[in-house]
Design an enzyme around this catalytic site. Structure first.
Site, PDB file in Angstrom:
ATOM      1  CB  SER A 142       1.562  42.736  -4.793  1.00 52.66           C
ATOM      2  OG  SER A 142       2.052  44.067  -4.748  1.00 52.66           O
ATOM      3  CE1 TYR A 155       2.047  42.349   0.654  1.00 46.93           C
ATOM      4  CE2 TYR A 155       3.003  43.702  -1.067  1.00 46.93           C
ATOM      5  CZ  TYR A 155       1.900  43.100  -0.499  1.00 46.93           C
ATOM      6  OH  TYR A 155       0.658  43.241  -1.079  1.00 46.93           O
TER       7      TYR A 155
END
Ligand code: NAP
Length: 250
Positions: A142, A155
């Site tokens: 990501s 995250y």
């Protein structure tokens, strides 16, 4: 292998919207898919749909948090597929950042799902692919992994670990004939981001799947942003001095 030979593809996190969109593209080419996912009901629906679209499908259930089950599940997948051309590792969760700040347990659970389970699976998969000397391993990272932002650093740091681990793995396997890549999507409209307001920078799972399919087919080992304009955005984001980043509400 000739280009006309159906690909034999292993997908971990196969019920993810992005993974399913990839699988639909591969199904059109008649691929043999081995789908691994946590939820057997969802998995059965995805598998049935992919069969109708032209794929041969096998499936296995795995909660990736059960690290002690990884070895047996990966062994079974490689045994069934015999030759594995492509592996896509797609699972992930967007944890509650505020909860992770208060609870070590919640923070570690997020790390286990998003990072530890991924590097565990990659270690097992890489050794099998290396022994065969061909194929592609693609992992979904990501853009969130490129900077530690106060709003989602749990995250983000898990994704940073995945990217750095995978980059090193790509170097290790370079001379073996196995290509290894990290795909870093920006914002994608999936169940993971259902609560977010969507805007111009958002992509569909289908758009990301097209990029993954193309990279897997031809690209060298490396890190790829999806869509590509995120590369430029993240160059700029990485240039933001830390003292400025700390003040930004992003
Ligand atoms: N959406 C975005 O904006 C975005 C941006 C950048 C990167 N990504 C990454 O893209 C990947 C795919 O996400 P998505 O956007 O397609 O979201 P999604 O549709 O919510 O998919 C997430 C998948 O991860 C699976 N999963 C979660 N915990 C698991 C566990 N313990 N064991 C097995 N499977 C588990 C989920 O399984 P269940 O179906 O059982 O819940 C689901 O299939 C993830 O790695 C995510 O971090 C997403």
């Amino acid at each position: 292998m000739s280009d006309h030979t159906p690909k034999r593809i292993l997908i971990v996190g196969a019920t993810s919207a992005i993974a399913e969109a990839c699988a639909r593209l591969w199904a059109q080419d008649g691929a043999h898919l081995y789908l691994i996912a946590r939820n057997p009901q969802k998995l059965a629906l995805v598998a049935a749909d992919l069969q109708i679209r032209g794929a041969t499908v096998q499936q296995a259930q795995l909660d990736v948090d059960q690290l002690d089950q990884h070895g047996a599940v990966v062994d079974a997948a490689f045994l069934e597929l015999d030759r594995v051309d492509v592996v896509l590792v797609a699972h992930g969760v967007l944890p509650d950042q505020l909860l992770c700040e208060q609870s070590v347990t919640a923070m570690l659970e997020a790390m286990r799902t998003n990072a530890i389970s991924v590097v565990s699976l990659l270690t097992l998969i890489a050794n099998k692919m290396q022994a065969r000397g061909s194929g592609v391993i693609a992992v979904i990272g990501s853009v969130a992994g490129d900077r530690g932002r106060k709003s989602n650093y749990v995250y983000g740091s898990a994704k940073a670990m995945v990217a750095t681990f995978t980059e090193g793995l790509a170097g290790r396997l370079q001379s073996s004939g196995v290509r290894v890549m990290v795909i870093k999507p920006g914002f994608v409209d999936t169940p993971m981001t259902v609560a977010f307001k969507k805007g111009l920078l958002w992509a569909t799972p289908h758009t990301i799947a097209n990029i993954i399919q193309r990279r897997v087919a031809t690209a060298r080992s490396g890190i790829y942003y999806a869509p590509r304009f995120w590369w430029l955005i993240m160059v700029l984001v990485r240039c933001i001095p830390a003292r400025v980043l700390y003040r930004l509400n992003i």
